[in-house]
Each structure stands twice: as structure tokens, then as C-alpha cells.
Enzyme design. Structure first.
Site, mmCIF file in Angstrom:
data_model
loop_
_atom_site.group_PDB
_atom_site.id
_atom_site.type_symbol
_atom_site.label_atom_id
_atom_site.label_comp_id
_atom_site.label_asym_id
_atom_site.label_seq_id
_atom_site.Cartn_x
_atom_site.Cartn_y
_atom_site.Cartn_z
ATOM 1 N N ASN A 137 0.806 -1.223 0.000
ATOM 2 C CA ASN A 137 0.000 0.000 0.000
ATOM 3 C C ASN A 137 0.840 1.275 0.000
ATOM 4 O O ASN A 137 0.638 2.167 -0.828
ATOM 5 C CB ASN A 137 -0.901 0.049 1.247
ATOM 6 C CG ASN A 137 -1.824 -1.140 1.327
ATOM 7 O OD1 ASN A 137 -1.366 -2.230 1.651
ATOM 8 N ND2 ASN A 137 -3.099 -0.956 1.001
ATOM 9 N N ASP B 137 0.187 -9.849 2.878
ATOM 10 C CA ASP B 137 -1.131 -9.565 3.455
ATOM 11 C C ASP B 137 -2.264 -9.667 2.438
ATOM 12 O O ASP B 137 -3.429 -9.778 2.820
ATOM 13 C CB ASP B 137 -1.133 -8.164 4.072
ATOM 14 C CG ASP B 137 -0.225 -8.070 5.281
ATOM 15 O OD1 ASP B 137 -0.018 -9.111 5.940
ATOM 16 O OD2 ASP B 137 0.296 -6.973 5.559
ATOM 17 N N MET C 289 0.101 -13.466 10.858
ATOM 18 C CA MET C 289 0.167 -12.045 10.538
ATOM 19 C C MET C 289 -1.103 -11.548 9.820
ATOM 20 O O MET C 289 -1.784 -12.314 9.133
ATOM 21 C CB MET C 289 1.381 -11.758 9.661
ATOM 22 C CG MET C 289 2.700 -11.720 10.436
ATOM 23 S SD MET C 289 4.117 -11.457 9.335
ATOM 24 C CE MET C 289 5.419 -11.098 10.520
ATOM 25 N N LEU D 70 8.852 -15.885 10.354
ATOM 26 C CA LEU D 70 9.111 -17.048 9.503
ATOM 27 C C LEU D 70 8.154 -17.091 8.317
ATOM 28 O O LEU D 70 8.513 -17.510 7.223
ATOM 29 C CB LEU D 70 8.961 -18.343 10.314
ATOM 30 C CG LEU D 70 9.949 -18.530 11.479
ATOM 31 C CD1 LEU D 70 9.493 -19.655 12.395
ATOM 32 C CD2 LEU D 70 11.350 -18.810 10.958
ATOM 33 N N ARG E 205 6.887 -14.808 6.476
ATOM 34 C CA ARG E 205 7.128 -13.933 5.335
ATOM 35 C C ARG E 205 8.491 -14.191 4.698
ATOM 36 O O ARG E 205 8.819 -13.645 3.652
ATOM 37 C CB ARG E 205 7.011 -12.460 5.737
ATOM 38 C CG ARG E 205 8.125 -11.964 6.625
ATOM 39 C CD ARG E 205 7.919 -10.508 6.989
ATOM 40 N NE ARG E 205 9.098 -10.006 7.681
ATOM 41 C CZ ARG E 205 9.157 -8.842 8.310
ATOM 42 N NH1 ARG E 205 8.095 -8.062 8.350
ATOM 43 N NH2 ARG E 205 10.261 -8.451 8.903
#
Lengths: 405, 405
Positions: free
Chosen positions: A114, A144, A188, A297, A299
Site C-alpha cells: 500500500n 497480506d 500475521m 518465519l 514472510r
């Protein structure tokens, strides 16, 4: 095109696929006739310090390009720098365009989420009002998966594959003893639950998958959840709950907020959602509980990349370079899904104004009626994105990466 | 041999390799002429409840045997049950031998760590004083690698491969921003630092590996460590520290002990070592810190098994069955290393009394002089154990496991 060169940067949080997009930008630019491909170290922040490298130095080697695709995190380094509002004559913008001029840059590519798309928007707006011919193209990435317009973002598929695989292993690990237990696995995602929902992909004929999925899109009614959990434990001993770090209560407050003031972490505020729930359920139901935080971990797990994701990340980078060369500016590259089965997505481009600073959450109709799981719509959407494995390049027992800069 | 059947159980914490040993026991027993191979659910605790299954029902399928080798955790379930001291006429022992007689068991195999070898010792002692001809054989497993006599234990190699791979990814993830940071990665191992030391295997030509390794074998002088860390940060921005969950201070107290009384986890006492250090260093040095707890993932990560480990786990199970059939009792199977390079280990057996209730730590001469790393001796020892990758059996993007019982 007057200008001969291209510069590319990476921004925002690392993923397992962002370097594949960088590889795609490089290979695309070179194949399409760009003279020199520069990389900015640490994103726009490094650019402002003229921390710039020539990517030919390392990426002319095709082995290095393959290693780059298999290297997690951001090869060029990253930043979390937000440009000021666009204003003619602004010092920061003048500095940026001065440096771009100096390196004879015709195309500026930024790979990120973003905030990075906000950078593309502002730079292309500034170029417009100043009559600069430099073209600004955004290439999406974020685990995400919360960017609008695009069907999905590069990086999500690999992180989702890691989550699903790890959850399937945690489910096996959790049912080893003959007792009652609840394992909370924290995943996450602060406002969008895409990654947490990916836990559902662990469910198949040989694995129960998670028993509950707690998404930030749904306000958690803790009392109701404890009731349903307690009921489930009448017939099933060991329960696994996938929970987003960002879940809120029905009033919109993060459920672990009260605890944050007294915790011993020194962590960022939202960390500890699983630990909070584990403590709560242990007290309320008197069963053994565990908290597992998958943390960074998820990502960085390049050893378990989705081939679909890595191929798509490469292609969208390649076509980002092409879009710039073809004369586009103020655009983000995006995926449009043509078919679910057999899966097919194509790469398009959209106006950056449709993307910057907007978050996309899981549609309500993809979430189960009680709010504690996702339904078949989500599975059909997400499953193609985790398919396929890359041939790992392994030396001395561990996956090889490109040498750090 | 009068008795025709064999029974096998699994005990202690799950690993990514313990099911490969189970597969080896089953295949070995069948190939060597055993009538029926039984499995006890939840170890000796399940046996006492006569919770027993016939493994032919699932493992006659060779595909299921292959899936079993790739399934983490304990297929049969586990327990943490300690048998009482051996005493003629003891109710527990009478019950166990009564059940073994009922199923016409000639050989009893137990796959596990220290406590499980204690079980083998006690049962074989009891058999001796009661004139029972049942043979008791221990097959080692533990990610902790802390059993004596054997060169290493099945399960360690796969967990070490996962640790090394994850650390190499965390190192990439940690140096993405242009700032000063310290990341503490907490790894399992209360008294023996084998797994934490495996972080050193992440170091190679393209990856710095961890900067420090804090082992439970060495009392941590926190003041000295902070000094050395601070010096290192003069020349290196982003630091990664691998830390054992069990490290103690120079007085032998767990360094996070004080924090445990006030923490918000509801966890077991030693959890939170990384979090403790992250908080401490943030305060002392004023840099960004992170705590990553690899947690249960390291013992369950079957998607990243070491082929060396899985093959050896299978073989030691197979030869454990053979040892029982050949008339051995009161023994544990063990590895003896013949060569480091090219690597070769052979399977032997040893008196269970040499093993039960003894922990093996990293030799002092394998630890670097300042106590904050391991040296080449450890690398030469550990590297062969993480070599090789299993061909994953993947469906719908994630590794397949055998169907749960």
C-alpha cells in the site's frame, strides 16, 4: 524514448516472492532494450542518499537470477518512508528528480504494498505537474494480500503455502497426547485476514486442519467463542485455532489490548494475541493451552515457495518493465483471474489512484455463518495460489540464496 | 522363538523422524517373519489401557509406509509416563506383562528419548527377575540429540536442517532496513545446546549466519555479552542471535527466571528467553530488537526433513526389530560414526544401562573460546546429518501425511 535507463526499488515488509519480481523487472528490462538497470538500496530513502547500484554487476549471471528468485526478503533493502504531499518545488521531490535526471532514468519501478503504491502515485503526480517524462510503475507485493483491484498479490501464495503446511504439521503435533488441549497459532494480518484464512488449506482427507479460524474482519465475541469451543471439546480432545494478530472484540478493540500494558515482551502492541487467548482459555476451561506465534518465519520462508506465486511474481515484474517502456505511468500492475479451474490469471494494469491507501478485506460471503471459519469460496480462491514447488538449489543441506549486497 | 508377535510404541516429544523409525520397525518385522505387528496408542499409558491396534490395517500399503515416513509427530500417539521402580509383584508391571502375554508378544520396541529408555531398562529388568522371555529393545529419537553412547539421534538432523534453513531466512529478513537491530531467535534445548548450535549451519558464502550462539552449556555473562554485542554493532548494523530456551547465567539460574513470575503467557517456565533478552538489549543499547520463538515448528517440520535423518531413522527401526528377533533384550540401538567425509555411520546396539537417564551435552572443545559460537568440530559433526532432501508427496500444494488414526 529519450531516456535509456530504468531504476527499480523495493519497499515495505519482506516477502518470499518480492525478489522474484525484481528478477522479472531486470530480465524484462534487458530483453526489451534498456541500457542500464539500476537498483536503489533501501527504497526511496536510499535513492535520496544516492545509494544506487548497477544490477548488471550481479544479475547478468543467469544462475544469480535463479538464486535471486529463491532468496527471501528484499535483495535491495527496504524502507518505510512516506513521501510528503505533492507540492511544486518541494525539496524532497526536487532532490529525487535531480538524481533521476543524473542517472538518465526513463522508467521508475517500485515493488511494494500500500505505502509503496502511494509513492508511485505521488511521484507520477509530481512528474505530471512538472512536465517530467519519467514513467512511474508500481509492481504489487505483500503477504497480506490486501491491495484492491488486483485479484491477489505476489508473496501471498508462498506465505499461504507456508501457513497451510505449518498448520498441518502443528495439527499433527497437537494430537500426540491423550488429553484435552487448545493450541492457538498466531498469524500475521492486522486488518485483513487473508493469511490467517489460509490455515483452512491445511484441511484435507488426512488432516483435520484448524478447528477454528479467528479473522480480524469479524469482531470476536469471546463469550460466544468459549461456549462453542467448550461444546466442540466434548467430542474432540485436541483443538487448533488459527488466529490473526489483529483480531478485535465486538467493540472494535484489539482483544489483547489490556494485556499489552503489563506484558514482558517489549514487542509491538498487537503481538501476543495467541498468548492472551491461551491464558484466557486455560483459566476459563481448565485445559492445557499453547500459543505458537509463526512470526517473521511466514514472510521469509523461501524454502517453501509456491511455484505459482514465484512465476507470477516474475511475470508481473517483467510486464511492469514492459508497461513503462510502452509509455505507461501512474499505474500499478495487477492480476485478473480468468479461471479457477484450471487456474489462469492474466496481468493487466490499473490507475494507481484506484489502489493507493486502500485495504481489501475478505468478503463477508466467504466467511462461515458463525464467523469462525471460511467457506468454499475462499478455498477455491486461495488453493490455486499455493500450487507447485520450485526446484530448490541446495548446498550443504540448506537452500542457497544470492550473495547479499 | 515361541512368541510370534511384536508390539511397538512411541513416547516423549514428537519429531519429524520418529514415524520413519516406526515404518522401519514395521517393515523390518514383516520382512523378518513376525506374524502380527501391534502398535500401542499413547505409549505405555495406552498399553496399560489395552489401547492396541494391528498395524497391518494401515501399513500393508507401501504408499502408506512412504506417507508415514513423511508425517511428523507420533503416529501412534505418545505419553510422558514414568514407570515405578522395578519390584517383583508390582501391580503396574503385572498388568503390562499380562497384556503382552495376551497378545502373544515376543518383542517390545519403544521409540523415544531418555525417559523411554528408562522404560526399556525397567521392563527388561523386570522380565529378567520374573523369567519372562519377552525382549525389550529401545530405538532412540529426540530432536535434542542428548542421548549418550549414540553418535546422534534420529530427529536431530531434520530439526537441525529446519533451524539452519530458518535462521538463514531470518538473517535475510533482519537486514532489510538500514538501521541497527538485534534479532533473538529462541531454539529448543533445556540443558543441551545441540539444536541451537545447528544455527551455525546457516553460515556460508552467501549468508552470514547468526552472529552469536548462546548455549545452555555455557553460563551467560550478560554484561560481557552486552559489551561484545555493542562492539560488533560498531561495524555491523543488523545482528542475529541464536539462543537456547535453557540458557543460564554464570550462577546456573535461568536468565529469564525473574520474568517468569510476571509474564502473561501461561506457558512453561523457560519460554520467553528471547523475549527477555530482546527487552534487556533494547533498554541497554537503545536499538530495535525482535524476539522470534521457533517453538513447536522445529520439531514438526516434516516438509523439510533431512533425507540422511529419515533414512537412518528407518534403518535403526528396522534393525531394532531385527535385534529383538535375534534374541537381544535390554539394549538400545545406536549409531557409530565411521567417517565424516564421505559420511558413514553404522547401526550397533548397546546396554540400556549406559543410556537411561543420562544427558549428553556439546563437548567444551567444540565451543568457541569466548563461549558465543561453535567451532569447526561441531560443523563437521552436524553438517552430514542435515544433508539430502526427501521427495515430498504433495497434494493441493501441501505435503501429504498418512491419515490420522
Amino acid at each position: 524514448m529519450e531516456r535509456k535507463n530504468l531504476i527499480v526499488g523495493q519497499s515495505g515488509g519482506p516477502t518470499a516472492a518480492i525478489n522474484s519480481s525484481l528478477a522479472g523487472v531486470y530480465v524484462g528490462a534487458k530483453e526489451l532494450g534498456i541500457d542500464t538497470v539500476y537498483g536503489m538500496r533501501y527504497g526511496i530513502e536510499g535513492l535520496l542518499k544516492e545509494n544506487i547500484i548497477n544490477l548488471d554487476d550481479t544479475l547478468e549471471s543467469t544462475l544469480n537470477v535463479e538464486l535471486l528468485k529463491r532468496t527471501p526478503s528484499s535483495y535491495l533493502g527496504s524502507c518505510r518512508y512516506k513521501l510528503p504531499e505533492v507540492k511544486k518545488g518541494d525539496e524532497v521531490y526536487e532532490k529525487i528528480f535531480e538524481i533521476l535526471d543524473k542517472y538518465n532514468i526513463g522508467i521508475f519501478i517500485y515493488i511494494g504494498g500500500n505505502d509503496s503504491m502511494d509513492t508511485i502515485k505521488k511521484l507520477s503526480d509530481y512528474a505530471k505537474i512538472n512536465g517530467s517524462k519519467i514513467r512511474f510503475v508500481g509492481v504489487p507485493k505483500t503477504i497480506d494480500n490486501d491491495l484492491p483491484v488486483t485479484d491477489h498479490t505476489p508473496g501471498f501464495g508462498s506465505a499461504a503455502k507456508y501457513i497451510a503446511t505449518s498448520i498441518s504439521e502443528i495439527v499433527r503435533d497437537s494430537n500426540v497426547y491423550d488429553l484435552k488441549s487448545v493450541t492457538f497459532v498466531e498469524i500475521m494480518g492486522r486488518n485483513a485476514g487473508w493469511l490467517t484464512a489460509a490455515a483452512a488449506l491445511a484441511k484435507n482427507k488426512s488432516n483435520d486442519g484448524p478447528d477454528f479460524i479467528l479473522l480480524p474482519e469479524i469482531g470476536l465475541d469471546l463469550k460466544k467463542f468459549i461456549g462453542i469451543l467448550s461444546d466442540r471439546m466434548q467430542t474432540k480432545g485436541n483443538i487448533v485455532v488459527a488466529v490473526s494478530e489483529g483480531i478485535k472484540d465486538t467493540n472494535g478493540h484489539h482483544i489483547s489490548e489490556d494485556e499489552c500494558n503489563v506484558d514482558a515482551f517489549g514487542h509491538k502492541m498487537l503481538s501476543g494475541t495467541a498468548a492472551f487467548l491461551a491464558k484466557k482459555i486455560k483459566t476459563e476451561l481448565g485445559v492445557k493451552t499453547r500459543a505458537v506465534e509463526i512470526n517473521t518465519l511466514q514472510r521469509a520462508a523461501a524454502h517453501l515457495q509456491s511455484k505459482t506465486d514465484i512465476d507470477e511474481a516474475f511475470n508481473i515484474g517483467f510486464l511492469g518493465a514492459k508497461a513503462g517502456i510502452d509509455g505507461n505511468t501512474g499505474v500499478m500492475m495487477n492480476f485478473e483471474r480468468v479461471e479457477n479451474s484450471p487456474y489462469l490469471s492474466i496481468v493487466k494494469k490499473c490507475d494507481i489512484n484506484l489502489v493507493a491507501n486502500i485495504e481489501k478485506c475478505i468478503p463477508g460471503e466467504w466467511i462461515s455463518e458463525d464467523g469462525f471459519y471460511v467457506n468454499e469460496h475462499f478455498i477455491q480462491y486461495a488453493k490455486p495460489l499455493i500450487m507447485g514447488e520450485l526446484s530448490n538449489i541446495v548446498c550443504d543441506g540448506i537452500q542457497s540464496h544470492i550473495k547479499s549486497l
